[in-house]
Design an enzyme around this catalytic site. Structure first.
Site, PDB file in Angstrom:
ATOM      1  N   HIS A 149       4.782  31.856  74.229  1.00  0.00           N
ATOM      2  CA  HIS A 149       5.646  31.482  75.359  1.00  0.00           C
ATOM      3  C   HIS A 149       7.073  31.237  74.873  1.00  0.00           C
ATOM      4  O   HIS A 149       7.791  30.397  75.425  1.00  0.00           O
ATOM      5  CB  HIS A 149       5.077  30.285  76.125  1.00  0.00           C
ATOM      6  CG  HIS A 149       3.829  30.647  76.885  1.00  0.00           C
ATOM      7  ND1 HIS A 149       3.858  31.250  78.113  1.00  0.00           N
ATOM      8  CD2 HIS A 149       2.525  30.549  76.541  1.00  0.00           C
ATOM      9  CE1 HIS A 149       2.622  31.481  78.525  1.00  0.00           C
ATOM     10  NE2 HIS A 149       1.782  31.072  77.580  1.00  0.00           N
ATOM     11  N   THR A 150       7.460  31.951  73.846  1.00  0.00           N
ATOM     12  CA  THR A 150       8.840  31.876  73.346  1.00  0.00           C
ATOM     13  C   THR A 150       9.617  33.130  73.710  1.00  0.00           C
ATOM     14  O   THR A 150      10.834  33.087  73.764  1.00  0.00           O
ATOM     15  CB  THR A 150       8.851  31.727  71.818  1.00  0.00           C
ATOM     16  OG1 THR A 150       8.041  32.772  71.266  1.00  0.00           O
ATOM     17  CG2 THR A 150       8.301  30.383  71.372  1.00  0.00           C
ATOM     18  N   SER A 208      -9.174  57.263  83.673  1.00  0.00           N
ATOM     19  CA  SER A 208      -9.604  56.269  82.687  1.00  0.00           C
ATOM     20  C   SER A 208     -11.089  56.458  82.405  1.00  0.00           C
ATOM     21  O   SER A 208     -11.916  56.425  83.329  1.00  0.00           O
ATOM     22  CB  SER A 208      -9.363  54.857  83.232  1.00  0.00           C
ATOM     23  OG  SER A 208     -10.196  53.942  82.534  1.00  0.00           O
ATOM     24  N   GLY A 263      -8.671  42.094  79.286  1.00  0.00           N
ATOM     25  CA  GLY A 263      -8.769  40.721  79.774  1.00  0.00           C
ATOM     26  C   GLY A 263      -9.031  39.719  78.667  1.00  0.00           C
ATOM     27  O   GLY A 263      -9.397  38.571  78.924  1.00  0.00           O
ATOM     28  N   SER A 316      -3.519  42.161  74.817  1.00  0.00           N
ATOM     29  CA  SER A 316      -2.499  43.120  75.259  1.00  0.00           C
ATOM     30  C   SER A 316      -3.014  44.524  75.450  1.00  0.00           C
ATOM     31  O   SER A 316      -2.401  45.497  75.016  1.00  0.00           O
ATOM     32  CB  SER A 316      -1.328  43.161  74.280  1.00  0.00           C
ATOM     33  OG  SER A 316      -0.520  42.089  74.512  1.00  0.00           O
ATOM     34  N   SER A 320      -2.855  45.903  78.186  1.00  0.00           N
ATOM     35  CA  SER A 320      -1.882  46.540  79.083  1.00  0.00           C
ATOM     36  C   SER A 320      -0.716  47.132  78.293  1.00  0.00           C
ATOM     37  O   SER A 320      -0.294  48.263  78.556  1.00  0.00           O
ATOM     38  CB  SER A 320      -1.396  45.561  80.153  1.00  0.00           C
ATOM     39  OG  SER A 320      -0.822  44.430  79.561  1.00  0.00           O
ATOM     40  N   GLU A 326       5.783  46.878  83.322  1.00  0.00           N
ATOM     41  CA  GLU A 326       4.903  45.728  83.537  1.00  0.00           C
ATOM     42  C   GLU A 326       5.520  44.740  84.530  1.00  0.00           C
ATOM     43  O   GLU A 326       4.851  44.243  85.428  1.00  0.00           O
ATOM     44  CB  GLU A 326       4.639  45.055  82.183  1.00  0.00           C
ATOM     45  CG  GLU A 326       3.725  43.890  82.286  1.00  0.00           C
ATOM     46  CD  GLU A 326       2.734  43.791  81.128  1.00  0.00           C
ATOM     47  OE1 GLU A 326       2.586  44.748  80.358  1.00  0.00           O
ATOM     48  OE2 GLU A 326       2.117  42.737  81.029  1.00  0.00           O
ATOM     49  N   ASP A 338       4.589  41.826  73.587  1.00  0.00           N
ATOM     50  CA  ASP A 338       3.458  42.746  73.433  1.00  0.00           C
ATOM     51  C   ASP A 338       3.917  44.181  73.184  1.00  0.00           C
ATOM     52  O   ASP A 338       3.403  44.877  72.309  1.00  0.00           O
ATOM     53  CB  ASP A 338       2.570  42.697  74.690  1.00  0.00           C
ATOM     54  CG  ASP A 338       2.262  41.270  75.098  1.00  0.00           C
ATOM     55  OD1 ASP A 338       2.138  40.422  74.205  1.00  0.00           O
ATOM     56  OD2 ASP A 338       2.155  41.011  76.308  1.00  0.00           O
ATOM     57  N   TYR A 383       1.436  31.656  84.743  1.00  0.00           N
ATOM     58  CA  TYR A 383       2.398  32.178  83.769  1.00  0.00           C
ATOM     59  C   TYR A 383       3.809  32.138  84.374  1.00  0.00           C
ATOM     60  O   TYR A 383       4.756  31.666  83.748  1.00  0.00           O
ATOM     61  CB  TYR A 383       1.993  33.601  83.380  1.00  0.00           C
ATOM     62  CG  TYR A 383       2.874  34.237  82.326  1.00  0.00           C
ATOM     63  CD1 TYR A 383       2.524  34.174  80.976  1.00  0.00           C
ATOM     64  CD2 TYR A 383       4.040  34.913  82.672  1.00  0.00           C
ATOM     65  CE1 TYR A 383       3.320  34.768  80.004  1.00  0.00           C
ATOM     66  CE2 TYR A 383       4.834  35.508  81.710  1.00  0.00           C
ATOM     67  CZ  TYR A 383       4.469  35.433  80.381  1.00  0.00           C
ATOM     68  OH  TYR A 383       5.260  36.025  79.427  1.00  0.00           O
TER      69      TYR A 383
HETATM   70  C1  GLA Z   1       1.631  37.187  77.331  1.00  0.00           C
HETATM   71  C2  GLA Z   1       2.905  37.932  77.684  1.00  0.00           C
HETATM   72  C3  GLA Z   1       3.906  37.875  76.529  1.00  0.00           C
HETATM   73  C4  GLA Z   1       4.105  36.450  76.039  1.00  0.00           C
HETATM   74  C5  GLA Z   1       2.757  35.759  75.821  1.00  0.00           C
HETATM   75  C6  GLA Z   1       2.912  34.299  75.475  1.00  0.00           C
HETATM   76  O1  GLA Z   1       0.967  37.849  76.301  1.00  0.00           O
HETATM   77  O2  GLA Z   1       2.611  39.276  77.974  1.00  0.00           O
HETATM   78  O3  GLA Z   1       5.127  38.451  76.947  1.00  0.00           O
HETATM   79  O4  GLA Z   1       4.916  35.717  76.924  1.00  0.00           O
HETATM   80  O5  GLA Z   1       1.929  35.868  76.956  1.00  0.00           O
HETATM   81  O6  GLA Z   1       3.507  34.165  74.246  1.00  0.00           O
END
Ligand code: GLA
Length: 394
Positions: A41-42, A74, A128, A132, A134, A171, A183, A235
């Site tokens: 979350h940075t 898919s 899920g 990542s 996605s 995204e 990601d 989020y």
């Molecule tokens: C998800 C988001 C990222 C990031 C993280 C937390 O993975 O896709 O961009 O914010 O959460 O670090």
């Protein structure tokens, strides 16, 4: 966890393309899932992150189409979606195909000449799980588009940054998840046996050695199977609260609050909750710098301590952990891990632990037993090595 090798998946996805589209694909491209070692979350606060790419990847077999349409299938979902590129919006095509269509949409919006594609997707990245999937999907399609449309962006760091930005826009705008750039930058920039120190303000990156096997350790990932969805409001709420705090503090982003001035700064904020959110972000950015330095010095024990501090901060101050993540990290620590933390956005998803190489099995079994005792769904644990970024496979 999928046991299929890269070569098997490449062959399977190319074969499926030939069956479904009626000709051979022009190529197969892939991009990895990621775990963020630290720096959670940075990214949307212009801070630092330290991801590695996973061996698990998403594969896209693709060829050009002349009619300006995207037709994507898919293999996981056994579903085909078709859309005209000029008609891509946040509502259309929706669902998983939005991540594919969104990349072409974003490249087009940024002035690149892109057109229609046939694409068949296969993946070994669990969906899920906060790993990542996605971004892996977006970046595999971006790598395919780069070559098929002759964009030439994959060849340079600056070009890859532009591709990462297009994937982020896909995204944020088309798939509707207000995530930062962690990601996508990881999927396009990570290297084997290295973590990517990413400065989300300047866009600068640095490769930091990450090879715990050299120190007799392994990185264990546990997919808690607890529900995880970034498109829900939590989020976005965290992100909003950071932006509001920065506004109240009169700075562009929380990156501008130095850890030395943190306590003085938070006294100016209106609530305990907002103070806690800011404390997490500012101390977490500081921990990333210290973790990169510890990795460069070969001090894995210090990295483990920083993992623990990061998890505590995400649990208590940022409030994005959950019972499954807390139990998994506590169990790993009790079993001798140097440190353990949730990775990714939180509210479920995966945790990582630095464990002695000889205890991978024992820690995995202990976490599964702890989950069973509490009535949680069975988790999936697997050791990973830092792997390479998006590439052409065939
Ligand atoms: C998800 C988001 C990222 C990031 C993280 C937390 O993975 O896709 O961009 O914010 O959460 O670090």
């Amino acid at each position: 966890m999928s046991e299929r090798s890269a070569a098997e998946v490449v062959e399977a996805v190319a074969g499926a393309f030939t069956r479904l589209v009626g000709r051979e694909p022009a190529g197969v491209w892939s991009a990895p899932g990621r775990v963020n070692l630290i720096g959670e979350h940075t990214d949307y606060n212009d801070g630092l992150c330290l991801p590695i790419a996973l061996p698990q990847r998403t594969y896209a077999a693709a060829s050009l189409r002349a009619d300006g349409r995207l037709r994507v299938h898919s293999l996981q979902r056994d579903e085909t979606v078709e859309v005209t590129l000029a008609e891509v919006t946040p509502e259309r095509p929706g669902g998983w195909a939005a991540y594919v269509a969104g990349v072409l949409w974003a490249l087009g919006r940024s002035g690149q000449r892109v057109g229609g594609l046939d694409v068949v997707i296969d993946s070994t990245v669990p969906v899920g799980a906060g790993l990542s999937s996605s971004a892996a999907l977006e970046c595999s399609v971006a790598a395919a588009a780069d070559e098929l449309f002759g964009l030439g962006l994959m060849g340079s760091a600056e070009g890859r940054e532009r591709l990462a930005r297009a994937c982020m826009a896909a995204e944020n705008v088309i798939a509707g998840a207000p995530t930062g750039g962690l990601d996508q930058t990881a999927a396009l920039g990570c290297r084997e046996r290295a973590a990517l120190l990413l400065d989300c303000r300047s866009g600068e990156t640095r490769q930091v050695p990450f090879d715990p096997a050299r120190h007799g350790h392994a990185l264990l990932v546990t997919d808690t199977r607890a529900e995880h969805a970034l498109v829900d409001g939590q989020y976005a709420a965290r992100r909003q609260s950071c932006e509001e705090a920065a506004r109240l503090l009169g700075v562009p982003t929380l990156r501008d609050v130095p850890v030395s001035g943190l306590e003085a700064a938070v006294t100016r904020l209106p609530s305990d909750e907002m103070r806690a959110r800011v404390r997490h972000v500012v101390t977490e950015i500081d921990r990333v710098g210290r973790a990169a330095a510890a990795l460069e010095a070969g001090d894995l024990a210090q990295v483990g301590r920083l993992f623990d501090a990061s998890h505590a901060s995400l649990r208590d101050a940022y409030e994005v952990s959950c019972a499954e993540l807390d139990v998994a990290t506590e169990t790993a620590r009790a079993q001798g891990a140097l440190g353990a933390r949730m990775t990714g956005g939180g509210f479920g998803g995966s945790c990582i632990a630095l464990v002695p190489a000889g205890s991978v099995e024992a820690v995995s079994v202990a976490i599964a037993a702890a989950f069973e005792e509490r009535g949680f769904a069975p988790p999936a644990s697997f050791a990973v090595v830092a792997s390479g970024s998006a590439r052409r496979d065939a």
